[in-house]
Design a protein around this motif. Structure first.
Motif, PDB file in Angstrom:
ATOM      1  N   ALA A   1      15.468   5.461  28.583  1.00 50.79           N
ATOM      2  CA  ALA A   1      14.234   4.711  28.343  1.00 50.79           C
ATOM      3  C   ALA A   1      14.310   3.299  28.890  1.00 50.79           C
ATOM      4  N   ILE A   2      15.510   2.729  29.001  1.00 50.29           N
ATOM      5  CA  ILE A   2      15.651   1.360  29.509  1.00 50.29           C
ATOM      6  C   ILE A   2      15.148   1.285  30.943  1.00 50.29           C
ATOM      7  N   ALA A   3      15.691   2.120  31.817  1.00 51.81           N
ATOM      8  CA  ALA A   3      15.262   2.120  33.220  1.00 51.81           C
ATOM      9  C   ALA A   3      13.815   2.586  33.355  1.00 51.81           C
ATOM     10  N   LEU A   4      13.423   3.598  32.583  1.00 51.09           N
ATOM     11  CA  LEU A   4      12.059   4.124  32.699  1.00 51.09           C
ATOM     12  C   LEU A   4      11.022   3.084  32.295  1.00 51.09           C
ATOM     13  N   ALA A   5      11.327   2.275  31.288  1.00 50.95           N
ATOM     14  CA  ALA A   5      10.399   1.211  30.887  1.00 50.95           C
ATOM     15  C   ALA A   5      10.274   0.158  31.977  1.00 50.95           C
ATOM     16  N   VAL A   6      11.385  -0.159  32.643  1.00 49.35           N
ATOM     17  CA  VAL A   6      11.337  -1.116  33.757  1.00 49.35           C
ATOM     18  C   VAL A   6      10.453  -0.584  34.878  1.00 49.35           C
ATOM     19  N   PHE A   7      10.636   0.681  35.246  1.00 48.72           N
ATOM     20  CA  PHE A   7       9.812   1.274  36.294  1.00 48.72           C
ATOM     21  C   PHE A   7       8.352   1.386  35.856  1.00 48.72           C
ATOM     22  N   ALA A   8       8.116   1.682  34.589  1.00 47.34           N
ATOM     23  CA  ALA A   8       6.742   1.738  34.096  1.00 47.34           C
ATOM     24  C   ALA A   8       6.062   0.391  34.267  1.00 47.34           C
ATOM     25  N   TRP A   9       6.793  -0.685  34.013  1.00 46.14           N
ATOM     26  CA  TRP A   9       6.233  -2.028  34.219  1.00 46.14           C
ATOM     27  C   TRP A   9       5.945  -2.268  35.699  1.00 46.14           C
TER      28      TRP A   9
ATOM     29  N   ARG B   1       3.774  -5.948  28.327  1.00 49.17           N
ATOM     30  CA  ARG B   1       4.232  -5.267  27.121  1.00 49.17           C
ATOM     31  C   ARG B   1       5.302  -4.222  27.445  1.00 49.17           C
ATOM     32  N   LEU B   2       5.213  -3.628  28.618  1.00 47.86           N
ATOM     33  CA  LEU B   2       6.207  -2.633  29.021  1.00 47.86           C
ATOM     34  C   LEU B   2       7.560  -3.275  29.280  1.00 47.86           C
ATOM     35  N   PHE B   3       7.557  -4.501  29.797  1.00 46.75           N
ATOM     36  CA  PHE B   3       8.827  -5.192  29.994  1.00 46.75           C
ATOM     37  C   PHE B   3       9.456  -5.542  28.648  1.00 46.75           C
ATOM     38  N   PHE B   4       8.623  -5.961  27.698  1.00 43.87           N
ATOM     39  CA  PHE B   4       9.152  -6.227  26.353  1.00 43.87           C
ATOM     40  C   PHE B   4       9.670  -4.943  25.701  1.00 43.87           C
ATOM     41  N   LEU B   5       9.031  -3.812  25.996  1.00 45.76           N
ATOM     42  CA  LEU B   5       9.531  -2.530  25.499  1.00 45.76           C
ATOM     43  C   LEU B   5      10.912  -2.226  26.078  1.00 45.76           C
ATOM     44  N   ALA B   6      11.089  -2.537  27.361  1.00 47.58           N
ATOM     45  CA  ALA B   6      12.409  -2.357  27.971  1.00 47.58           C
ATOM     46  C   ALA B   6      13.455  -3.185  27.236  1.00 47.58           C
ATOM     47  N   GLY B   7      13.074  -4.408  26.860  1.00 44.68           N
ATOM     48  CA  GLY B   7      13.985  -5.240  26.083  1.00 44.68           C
ATOM     49  C   GLY B   7      14.247  -4.668  24.704  1.00 44.68           C
ATOM     50  N   GLY B   8      13.202  -4.140  24.075  1.00 42.57           N
ATOM     51  CA  GLY B   8      13.363  -3.583  22.735  1.00 42.57           C
ATOM     52  C   GLY B   8      14.282  -2.379  22.709  1.00 42.57           C
ATOM     53  N   VAL B   9      14.076  -1.435  23.645  1.00 43.27           N
ATOM     54  CA  VAL B   9      14.939  -0.253  23.646  1.00 43.27           C
ATOM     55  C   VAL B   9      16.353  -0.609  24.110  1.00 43.27           C
ATOM     56  N   SER B  10      16.488  -1.687  24.889  1.00 42.16           N
ATOM     57  CA  SER B  10      17.827  -2.157  25.249  1.00 42.16           C
ATOM     58  C   SER B  10      18.584  -2.618  24.012  1.00 42.16           C
ATOM     59  N   VAL B  11      17.895  -3.357  23.145  1.00 42.27           N
ATOM     60  CA  VAL B  11      18.520  -3.855  21.914  1.00 42.27           C
ATOM     61  C   VAL B  11      18.924  -2.698  21.011  1.00 42.27           C
ATOM     62  N   THR B  12      18.002  -1.782  20.759  1.00 40.47           N
ATOM     63  CA  THR B  12      18.324  -0.688  19.826  1.00 40.47           C
ATOM     64  C   THR B  12      19.368   0.256  20.414  1.00 40.47           C
ATOM     65  N   SER B  13      19.284   0.514  21.723  1.00 41.95           N
ATOM     66  CA  SER B  13      20.272   1.379  22.355  1.00 41.95           C
ATOM     67  C   SER B  13      21.655   0.744  22.313  1.00 41.95           C
ATOM     68  N   PHE B  14      21.721  -0.557  22.567  1.00 45.12           N
ATOM     69  CA  PHE B  14      23.008  -1.244  22.532  1.00 45.12           C
ATOM     70  C   PHE B  14      23.645  -1.147  21.152  1.00 45.12           C
ATOM     71  N   PHE B  15      22.887  -1.488  20.118  1.00 46.89           N
ATOM     72  CA  PHE B  15      23.472  -1.512  18.779  1.00 46.89           C
ATOM     73  C   PHE B  15      23.827  -0.112  18.281  1.00 46.89           C
ATOM     74  N   ASN B  16      23.000   0.873  18.624  1.00 46.72           N
ATOM     75  CA  ASN B  16      23.330   2.245  18.240  1.00 46.72           C
ATOM     76  C   ASN B  16      24.644   2.667  18.891  1.00 46.72           C
ATOM     77  N   THR B  17      24.789   2.385  20.181  1.00 48.10           N
ATOM     78  CA  THR B  17      26.024   2.720  20.894  1.00 48.10           C
ATOM     79  C   THR B  17      27.199   1.909  20.364  1.00 48.10           C
ATOM     80  N   PHE B  18      26.983   0.631  20.137  1.00 48.13           N
ATOM     81  CA  PHE B  18      28.048  -0.264  19.665  1.00 48.13           C
ATOM     82  C   PHE B  18      28.618   0.198  18.330  1.00 48.13           C
ATOM     83  N   PHE B  19      27.742   0.507  17.388  1.00 48.89           N
ATOM     84  CA  PHE B  19      28.215   0.898  16.059  1.00 48.89           C
ATOM     85  C   PHE B  19      28.999   2.209  16.093  1.00 48.89           C
TER      86      PHE B  19
END
Length: 403
Positions: free
Chosen positions: A320-328, A335-353
């Motif tokens: 979803a990170i790359a797809l949101a960037v391309f969607a923008w 708003r699509l660029f902010f979505l890319a940022g949002g899924v980056s944050v949640t994806s990072f923390f999910n992976t990190f934990f």
């Protein structure tokens, strides 16, 4: 001053080199997710010994496409001078896929915006912690899978539906999650209503599948691939497999998905919500009536399935990170660029934990504050993504004849 200004190409090369160095440094700093690295190492050796007998001699649940990559890795690791760098070599295909996706972003953004925008977006992807934690630290191959999806959807936007079908098929034969994105190709084939496109896509998909599958099918027929997929899907019968999504929010991490939630089992709810997600993505595509919405539809598919379906793992949101960037890039809404940022944050923390605190997250007893917060954020991001893309589809530009 303008004459002394570095050319964008030089800047891009420097960024790619920096991104590569960052990833190599991260890759050798820790082994990664030890069980995955161990499996990849063993599978690479088995594939290198006898590729055609791979599924007889291993317990791999991976579809065959990435086994070819592991075959090459196994051959490389057979050289004594290379073997000390085993972990780095195992991580290298995903690292190179990160760089290739960033270069892809630059090329497409330069085409529809400017080379400066392409540089900024490529840098955003290259140095996004959610991207390199997956490939360089964990050692997983979601970056490679994402590159296939990005190529498939891009070729669709370029009206090269035969080649697009090749990459969609390759993605399915790398990871079962590739099936999530197949509806996007279906949406476009229905939109164009051209029998030639439909036949071209079907023939391309069949030929691609046969080329990938046949070397593993000697003395076992073709039904083994169905059994492999069925076994992979059934391997983790849980509402959530460490995915910070709706079921994580409900406290159902590692809860058997046969258990009942209100009227239905978790599994049945998941199937219902997959269908609803796909129907909504199709509605957006119909309303948008343009290939410009292909990346947005693909983004909705993965965000919706990750958030609402059962048996999701922590890393499945990654594309979803790359797809949101391309969607923008295609739809040009901030708003699509902010979505890319949002899924980056949640994806990072999910992976990190999961990568660094697995012992506290593996079952429902690990349901805690961060799991709740990030799961809730993923649900809210999905709602926001759906509203944003639907609004854009309703207000599409009528003068856009390129698509």
């Amino acid at each position: 001053m303008l004459k002394n200004k570095p050319r964008e190409g030089t800047i891009l090369i420097l960024l790619l080199c920096m991104g590569l160095c960052l990833r190599i440094a991260a890759a050798v700093s820790i082994e990664g997710f030890s069980s995955d690295i161990h499996l990849f190492r063993n599978w690479a050796g088995t594939a290198a010994d006898n590729l055609g007998q791979f599924y007889f001699k291993s317990s791999s649940d991976y579809p065959p496409l990435y086994i070819y990559v592991l075959f090459l890795i196994g051959k490389l690791l057979s050289f004594p001078a290379i073997s000390p760098y085993t972990v780095l070599i195992i991580k290298l295909p995903a690292i190179l896929a990160d760089l290739a996706t960033a270069l892809f972003i630059f090329k497409v953004a330069s085409k529809y915006h400017s080379r400066k925008t392409g540089i900024l977006l490529a840098a955003y992807y290259l140095f996004n912690p959610a991207v390199w934690i997956n490939s360089s630290l964990w050692g997983q191959v979601d970056s490679f899978f994402t590159l296939l999806i990005v190529a498939a959807v891009y070729l669709l936007t370029e009206k090269k539906l035969g080649f697009s079908a090749v990459f969609f098929t390759a993605a399915v034969l790398m990871k079962p999650q590739g099936i999530i994105f197949l509806p996007v190709l279906f949406f476009e084939l229905v939109r164009t209503k051209k029998m030639g496109d439909i036949l071209k896509a079907m023939v391309s998909a069949i030929i691609t599948a046969l080329i990938i599958i046949l070397p593993f099918s000697l003395n076992r027929g073709l039904t083994w691939i169905y059994q492999l997929f069925a076994g992979t899907v059934a391997e983790y019968p849980y509402a959530s497999v460490n995915a910070f999504n709706l079921y994580g929010l409900l406290g159902a991490n590692y809860v058997n998905d046969a258990k009942t939630l209100l009227l239905f089992s978790y599994h049945r709810w998941g199937l219902i919500l997959i269908v609803l997600t796909t129907l909504f993505s199709w509605l957006v595509y119909i309303k948008g009536n343009s290939r410009r919405f292909a990346f947005a539809a693909a983004m909705l598919q993965i965000m919706g399935v990750f958030t609402l379906a059962t048996r999701m793992h922590e890393r499945y949101l990654f594309p979803a990170i790359a797809l949101a960037v391309f969607a923008w890039i295609y739809l040009k809404d901030k708003r699509l660029f902010f979505l890319a940022g949002g899924v980056s944050v949640t994806s990072f923390f999910n992976t990190f934990f999961i990568l660094f605190h697995t012992s506290r997250i593996m079952d429902s007893s690990g349901y805690g504050f961060w799991l709740r917060i990030i799961s809730l954020l993923n649900v809210l991001l999905l709602i926001w993504a759906a509203k944003t893309v639907f609004d854009l589809a309703l207000n599409r530009k009528s003068d856009d004849n390129m698509f």
